[in-house]
Design an enzyme around this catalytic site. Structure first.
Site, PDB file in Angstrom:
ATOM      1  N   ASP A  67       1.817   4.143  -4.907  1.00 47.00           N
ATOM      2  CA  ASP A  67       3.186   4.631  -5.017  1.00 47.00           C
ATOM      3  C   ASP A  67       3.333   6.042  -4.441  1.00 47.00           C
ATOM      4  O   ASP A  67       2.351   6.720  -4.155  1.00 47.00           O
ATOM      5  CB  ASP A  67       3.667   4.601  -6.477  1.00 47.00           C
ATOM      6  N   ASN A 136       4.116   4.247 -21.103  1.00 41.55           N
ATOM      7  CA  ASN A 136       5.102   3.193 -21.405  1.00 41.55           C
ATOM      8  C   ASN A 136       4.665   1.834 -20.854  1.00 41.55           C
ATOM      9  O   ASN A 136       5.455   0.901 -20.805  1.00 41.55           O
ATOM     10  CB  ASN A 136       6.480   3.575 -20.839  1.00 41.55           C
ATOM     11  N   HIS A 138       3.622   1.190 -17.705  1.00 40.51           N
ATOM     12  CA  HIS A 138       3.825   0.902 -16.281  1.00 40.51           C
ATOM     13  C   HIS A 138       2.493   0.879 -15.544  1.00 40.51           C
ATOM     14  O   HIS A 138       1.519   1.503 -15.951  1.00 40.51           O
ATOM     15  CB  HIS A 138       4.827   1.878 -15.641  1.00 40.51           C
ATOM     16  N   GLU A 143       8.032  -0.042 -13.566  1.00 38.08           N
ATOM     17  CA  GLU A 143       8.477   0.444 -14.862  1.00 38.08           C
ATOM     18  C   GLU A 143       8.942  -0.705 -15.768  1.00 38.08           C
ATOM     19  O   GLU A 143       9.384  -1.756 -15.278  1.00 38.08           O
ATOM     20  CB  GLU A 143       9.647   1.412 -14.678  1.00 38.08           C
TER      21      GLU A 143
HETATM   22  C1  GLP Z   1       1.854   7.855 -12.653  1.00 38.47           C
HETATM   23  C2  GLP Z   1       1.416   6.911 -11.544  1.00 38.47           C
HETATM   24  C3  GLP Z   1       0.612   5.770 -12.066  1.00 38.47           C
HETATM   25  C4  GLP Z   1      -0.442   6.291 -13.011  1.00 38.47           C
HETATM   26  C5  GLP Z   1       0.205   6.936 -14.194  1.00 38.47           C
HETATM   27  C6  GLP Z   1      -0.760   7.415 -15.242  1.00 38.47           C
HETATM   28  O1  GLP Z   1       3.017   7.466 -13.253  1.00 38.47           O
HETATM   29  N1  GLP Z   1       2.500   6.385 -10.783  1.00 38.47           N
HETATM   30  O2  GLP Z   1       0.055   5.052 -10.986  1.00 38.47           O
HETATM   31  O3  GLP Z   1      -1.262   5.236 -13.421  1.00 38.47           O
HETATM   32  O4  GLP Z   1       0.928   8.036 -13.696  1.00 38.47           O
HETATM   33  O5  GLP Z   1      -1.115   8.727 -14.979  1.00 38.47           O
HETATM   34  P1  GLP Z   1      -2.257   9.501 -15.731  1.00 38.47           P
HETATM   35  O6  GLP Z   1      -3.516   8.866 -15.263  1.00 38.47           O
HETATM   36  O7  GLP Z   1      -2.131  10.911 -15.271  1.00 38.47           O
HETATM   37  O8  GLP Z   1      -2.022   9.332 -17.171  1.00 38.47           O
END
Ligand code: GLP
Length: 248
Positions: A67, A136, A138, A143
């Site tokens: 993303d 959440n 995702h 989402e």
């Molecule tokens: C973002 C990214 C996700 C990632 C998520 C979790 O939202 N788009 O791909 O998995 O964060 O992030 P973290 O690993 O910092 O908790």
């Protein structure tokens, strides 16, 4: 679903790096799917160290990141591309032409999503997909909602997601772009193998619902229950909500 609970983040990161290294050894032309966020950072650091020590040859591999924020592209600070350059790409021998990234500044974002799907189709399926998980539930930026999308698409980010991503924007959720582009559930579920990394108590509820709950668009990671080769790599805090634990 296979679960592995590690005593600490270093052991988890080493195992994630092992999964990437094994994939590259078995398939030097492997197509890797990669996440941003904090969860994979130690694994990426381990891969850089291994590469510097003469292991982990990425020269024939390809990568597709999940993303990118709308309005951003590398090397702009805050962009996921910049985060990947800093965390991994500048420290390994990937061919820049085989690093695939969504361009959040494209004039026609729908066309940009189609371009990404075409590139994924031409190169794919992903041999190994590393995933993080949002608090959440995702995955990528798919989402929770009434429906999920199979293809790469433009997405309005949840408030909680913007708050969770604020660190790269001076800690201010309002400065986090409101929209993003994300690989869809189709390319994710078509990956040959998936390793999801989750660390910390903030992920415990999402992990428990993803593993043990109903499959629902309200918790996108729950769709991973339908995939034949998924392993969750968890630390004890992220695993704390599970009824059954498999510690190896
Ligand atoms: C973002 C990214 C996700 C990632 C998520 C979790 O939202 N788009 O791909 O998995 O964060 O992030 P973290 O690993 O910092 O908790």
């Amino acid at each position: 679903m296979d679960l592995r609970v590690f005593e600490d983040g270093d052991l988890l990161a080493a195992a994630a790096a092992d999964a990437v290294e094994a994939t590259l050894t078995a398939t030097p032309t492997a197509v890797l799917g990669l996440p941003t966020g904090r969860s994979p950072l130690a694994a990426y650091a381990a891969l850089r160290r291994r590469h510097a020590a003469g292991h982990c040859d990425f020269s024939r591999a390809s990568t597709f990141n999940l993303d990118e924020f709308v309005g951003l592209r590398g090397p702009t600070p805050g962009s996921f591309r910049r985060a990947m350059d800093d965390a991994l790409f500048t420290g390994v021998n990937l061919d820049p032409s085989r690093i695939h990234f969504l361009d959040g500044t494209a004039a026609d974002l729908d066309a940009e999503c189609r371009r990404y799907d075409d590139a994924l189709r031409a190169a794919g399926p992903l041999d190994l997909l590393l995933l993080g998980i949002g608090a959440n539930g995702h995955i990528g930026f798919n989402e929770p909602g009434e429906a999920l999308r199979a293809r790469t698409h433009r997405v309005l980010l949840a408030d909680r997601t913007r708050a969770d991503n604020a660190a790269a924007f001076g800690g201010d959720p309002a400065r986090v772009p409101a929209e993003a582009l994300s690989m869809g559930m189709g390319a994710i579920l078509q990956a040959r193998r998936i390793v999801l990394l989750a660390l910390g108590a903030a992920k415990a509820e999402a992990v428990a619902r993803a593993v043990e709950g109903a499959i629902t668009t309200r918790l996108p990671a729950s769709f991973l229950q339908l995939h034949p080769a998924v392993t969750f790599y968890l630390d004890p805090e992220a695993a704390a909500g599970l009824r059954e634990r498999t510690v190896r």
